[in-house]
Write a protein that holds these residues in place. Structure first.
Motif, mmCIF file in Angstrom:
data_model
loop_
_atom_site.group_PDB
_atom_site.id
_atom_site.type_symbol
_atom_site.label_atom_id
_atom_site.label_comp_id
_atom_site.label_asym_id
_atom_site.label_seq_id
_atom_site.Cartn_x
_atom_site.Cartn_y
_atom_site.Cartn_z
ATOM 1 N N CYS A 55 20.481 91.703 33.963
ATOM 2 C CA CYS A 55 19.839 91.869 35.309
ATOM 3 C C CYS A 55 19.927 90.668 36.172
ATOM 4 N N ILE A 101 22.056 89.344 28.122
ATOM 5 C CA ILE A 101 21.573 87.905 28.663
ATOM 6 C C ILE A 101 20.200 88.124 29.299
ATOM 7 N N SER A 104 13.790 85.763 29.996
ATOM 8 C CA SER A 104 12.448 86.178 29.518
ATOM 9 C C SER A 104 12.651 86.700 28.184
ATOM 10 N N ALA A 154 12.765 82.030 41.019
ATOM 11 C CA ALA A 154 14.199 82.055 40.864
ATOM 12 C C ALA A 154 14.780 81.156 39.912
HETATM 13 O O1 M6R Z 1 14.324 87.102 32.123
HETATM 14 P P1 M6R Z 1 15.458 87.910 32.647
HETATM 15 O O2 M6R Z 1 16.857 86.724 32.788
HETATM 16 O O3 M6R Z 1 16.119 89.177 32.018
HETATM 17 O O4 M6R Z 1 15.622 88.156 34.366
HETATM 18 C C1 M6R Z 1 16.567 88.894 35.027
HETATM 19 C C2 M6R Z 1 16.215 88.797 36.324
HETATM 20 O O5 M6R Z 1 15.260 89.535 36.767
HETATM 21 C C3 M6R Z 1 16.210 87.394 37.170
HETATM 22 O O6 M6R Z 1 17.582 86.583 36.975
HETATM 23 C C4 M6R Z 1 16.050 87.454 38.684
HETATM 24 O O7 M6R Z 1 17.156 88.036 39.269
HETATM 25 C C5 M6R Z 1 15.910 86.136 39.290
HETATM 26 N N1 M6R Z 1 14.541 86.047 39.851
HETATM 27 C C6 M6R Z 1 16.992 85.530 39.930
HETATM 28 O O8 M6R Z 1 16.789 84.161 40.638
#
Ligand code: M6R
Length: 364
Positions: A55, A101, A104, A154
């Motif tokens: 995402c 990917i 979190s 971000a």
């Molecule tokens: O923790 P995740 O990498 O799974 O999160 C995915 C997205 O929610 C995350 O990258 C979101 O788009 C960020 N706020 C982008 O800066």
């Protein structure tokens, strides 16, 4: 704490040379000039397809990986945002692998897509920043990013370390499939090992982005465009800008311009272009001409060689270090992050806690 920086996001942007270096240390053997992945328990040389899903920014990292894996490793890839993959009932090939990917490791859609792929018999790989997370635990093999805790909503350093891991996976699959000679792997590994130094050079240019950001802060809409493996950086630049400055922004593949978005161009619309020198430079510069001819204000991110070929009508030129085209998507993440950051600061928004957003999205 913020270690003397004004925001966590700024601190995390500036940590990138170090955390990219840490991640490279655990994936690249600098003496042998080849990658060494953790055990992945599947035959990387023999995957009918790799399905990638994630995402937001993590998805954009996956999109860069698709370009690398297909072009360099000759590995067929399918990619989809997790909220679509989980529901679209795609058939996944026998003997295939699926790669998720997530910074979190807790994102609900990514987890649901992982479970779907597992039920479809795929070998599950994940690139995560939190090794004890649920996505890590449900994977057959984990390729960790060594970004350290990311606090800013971000995503910045998680993105660039994801790219580093995905670049290393590309080299590992390329070697396993026999698509990559030892010499080429050595050259590409070297290009990767140079990234921390080049990233530090970009960060040293920080002040140059502040003036341009003042201009972006006045805009109602901002467009981003690029081609090839840089195209996802146009998406990432636009996503970062929307998230923290609340300015409407869109990223486009430069070749799509004349299929619609060019109708938006006038002298009020800044257009940020990522165009490192390489095989697609002249094509991208011809799109820059089209924008300039319609009065658009182009902010061109390139290297000395690329800028030398650009139209006089370009409003701002930012000269970035020249790197191997393979690693350009990693390096060009930094200027688009800095542009978004300084624009948000100029607008006075809450950079680390933008409205309506959560750091990890654990509900649909
Ligand atoms: O923790 P995740 O990498 O799974 O999160 C995915 C997205 O929610 C995350 O990258 C979101 O788009 C960020 N706020 C982008 O800066």
């Amino acid at each position: 704490g913020k270690g003397g920086y004004r925001h966590f996001m700024q601190k995390e942007i500036f940590e990138q040379p170090a955390v990219i270096g840490d991640t490279l240390t655990s994936y690249v053997d600098p003496l042998k000039r080849r990658v060494a992945l953790p055990e992945v328990s599947c035959d990387l040389g023999n995957l009918p397809r790799l399905t990638i899903s994630a995402c937001g920014t993590a998805y954009i990292a996956g999109l860069v990986a698709k370009y690398w894996l297909e072009q360099i490793a000759r590995q067929p890839v399918e990619i989809d945002v997790a909220s679509e993959l989980r529901y679209r009932e795609a058939p996944l090939p026998e003997g295939g692998a699926a790669l998720f990917i997530s910074q979190s490791g807790e994102t609900i859609d990514t987890l649901a897509a992982l479970r779907y792929a597992k039920a479809e018999g795929q070998h599950i790989l994940s690139v995560v920043n939190v090794p004890e997370s649920i996505i890590a635990r449900e994977s057959n093999a984990v390729l960790p990013t060594l970004a350290g805790p990311e606090i800013g909503v971000a995503s910045t350093k998680a993105f660039t370390t994801q790219l580093v891991v995905l670049a290393c996976l590309t080299l590992a699959i390329g070697r396993a499939k026999g698509s990559l000679t030892a010499n080429r792997e050595a050259a590409l590994s070297e290009a990767l090992l140079e990234v921390p130094q080049r990233a530090a050079e970009v960060l040293a240019m920080d002040a140059q982005f502040i003036g341009i950001a003042q201009e972006l802060a006045e805009a109602r809409d901002v467009l981003y465009m690029a081609r090839g493996s840089l195209y996802p950086l146009a998406l990432e630049g636009a996503l970062k800008l929307k998230e923290i400055s609340y300015i409407h922004a869109e990223g486009y593949a430069a070749g799509e311009l004349k299929h619609g978005p060019i109708a938006l161009i006038d002298d009020l619309v800044p257009v940020v272009v990522c165009a490192p020198s390489g095989p697609l430079l002249t094509k991208t510069l011809s799109n820059v001409e089209e924008v300039v001819a319609r009065g658009g204000r182009v902010i061109l991110l390139s290297d000395a060689e690329g800028l030398a070929q650009a139209s006089d009508g370009v409003a701002h030129r930012i000269e970035l270090p020249k790197v191997d085209p393979f690693v350009a998507p990693i390096l060009y993440a930094l200027p688009v992050q800095l542009l978004a950051y300084h624009t948000a600061v100029a607008k006075g928004t809450d950079v680390d806690q933008p409205r309506n957003l959560a750091k990890s999205v654990t509900v649909e």
